[in-house]
Design an enzyme around this catalytic site. Structure first.
Site, PDB file in Angstrom:
ATOM      1  N   GLU A  60       1.111  -0.882  -0.275  1.00 46.54           N
ATOM      2  CA  GLU A  60      -0.328  -0.399  -0.329  1.00 46.54           C
ATOM      3  C   GLU A  60       0.273   1.350   0.185  1.00 46.54           C
ATOM      4  OE1 GLU A  60      -2.266  -3.511   0.819  1.00 46.54           O
ATOM      5  OE2 GLU A  60      -0.831  -2.445   1.975  1.00 46.54           O
ATOM      6  N   HIS A 129     -11.519  -6.732   7.819  1.00 46.36           N
ATOM      7  CA  HIS A 129     -11.548  -6.547   6.943  1.00 46.36           C
ATOM      8  C   HIS A 129     -13.603  -5.509   7.255  1.00 46.36           C
ATOM      9  CE1 HIS A 129      -9.803  -9.884   6.094  1.00 46.36           C
ATOM     10  NE2 HIS A 129      -9.551  -9.216   4.733  1.00 46.36           N
TER      11      HIS A 129
END
Length: 337
Positions: A60, A129
């Site tokens: 990321e 998540h």
């Protein structure tokens, strides 16, 4: 006008912008060939080629860094972080570089970067998540923060984000991808097909960043919220027959204090709601600003609805999620105070 779910609306926004502007590119983990884990970028690589829709490494920090370099060189990258929970390795790049380039260069350079990421719970994603980390990014000067609650807004706001010369963190509540959610996990999935905000023009259009919408007018209490909880608030007010005015923020930075204050000054009562944990959440900023703007109109203290100060639990997801019961309790307590 086409019927679209939020996935299709976001895909349409990307398609419109990539067709209109050759400097727009889309990339992220599995966001090229496979079209993203939720298929938001499906078909873009086939249509626009490997140079404009491609897969990124599982890194990321590198994804954000690549987007910054592209933006400085005049491109308009749209970077996907696969889940909002994974955005933190790129946080230093966002805070130290992305947000400051216009300021640091006295306007010589801008970074028109859009970072898309699915957020929130309601899909049994567990603690890795399901995060709603929007409050982290509202603290970064130079970054705009957007979170739509329906397909029509999602497309118009994503187009505005891509066209903006400022960086935008674009949160997508994944529980809303395929249909509105009223907070009742026992009900069958509703689709966007019969919802008025599921009607989405196929052509290019944009919506202003920084403008909220009164989605339900009322006189007894103002509910200020965004994302998935807009639909929960609507369902709770309808079920209880409470004359609540409900405001969908759409944009957290900048947020539309004028629309909020007008509503609270009218009703004299206010609830702010977020899915994220309560402590230091964005609802606290809203409560403070509303108190400053509407102090003499308030009949009761401002009530906050939020997630608990714990990781998002898998086994007790619906005890964590701010559902219908918590909205009903909040409205009754505020009205009876």
């Amino acid at each position: 006008m086409a019927k679209m779910n939020m996935i299709q609306a976001l895909n349409s926004a990307l398609d419109n912008m990539m067709e209109k502007d050759p400097n727009v590119v889309s990339f992220g983990e599995d966001a090229g060939y496979f079209g993203g884990v939720f298929r938001v970028t499906a078909g873009l690589q086939e249509k626009y080629g490997l140079d404009r829709s491609f897969d990124a490494p599982i890194n990321e920090a590198a994804i954000v860094a690549m987007a910054i370099g592209m933006g400085v060189k005049g491109m308009r990258p749209v970077a996907e972080i696969q889940f909002a929970d994974y955005i933190f390795p790129g946080l230093d790049q966002i805070v130290s570089e992305l947000s400051r380039i216009r300021y640091r260069t006295a306007g010589q350079f801008t970074t028109p970067v859009t970072i898309r990421t699915p957020c929130g719970g309601g899909i049994r994603g567990g603690q890795t998540h399901s995060m709603s980390p929007e409050a982290f990014f509202t603290q970064i000067p130079g970054v705009q923060v957007v979170m739509p609650s329906n397909p029509y807004d999602a497309k118009g706001l994503l187009i505005s984000a891509i066209e903006s010369d400022d960086p935008v963190i674009f949160f997508e509540p994944k529980r809303l991808y395929n249909g509105p959610f009223d907070g009742d996990p026992g009900k069958a999935l509703e689709t966007w097909g019969k919802h008025p905000k599921g009607e989405v023009p196929e052509e290019h259009y944009s919506l202003p960043i920084g403008k909220a919408e009164v989605v339900r007018e009322g006189n007894d209490v103002s509910i200020i919220t965004y994302g998935t909880l807009v639909h929960v608030a609507l369902a709770a007010a309808e079920r209880e027959g409470i004359d609540a005015e409900i405001i969908d923020l759409k944009t957290l930075v900048p947020y539309d204090i004028e629309t909020i204050a007008k509503s609270v000054n009218k009703t004299g009562r206010c609830i702010v709601a977020q899915e994220a944990p309560r402590t230091s959440g964005f609802g606290a900023e809203l409560a403070a600003q509303i108190q400053e703007e509407c102090f003499y109109a308030l009949e009761t203290p401002i009530y906050r609805i939020a997630g608990w100060d714990t990781p998002y639990p898998h086994a007790h997801e619906w005890a964590y999620f701010p559902g219908l019961t918590r909205f009903t309790t909040a409205m009754r307590e505020v009205l009876e105070a």
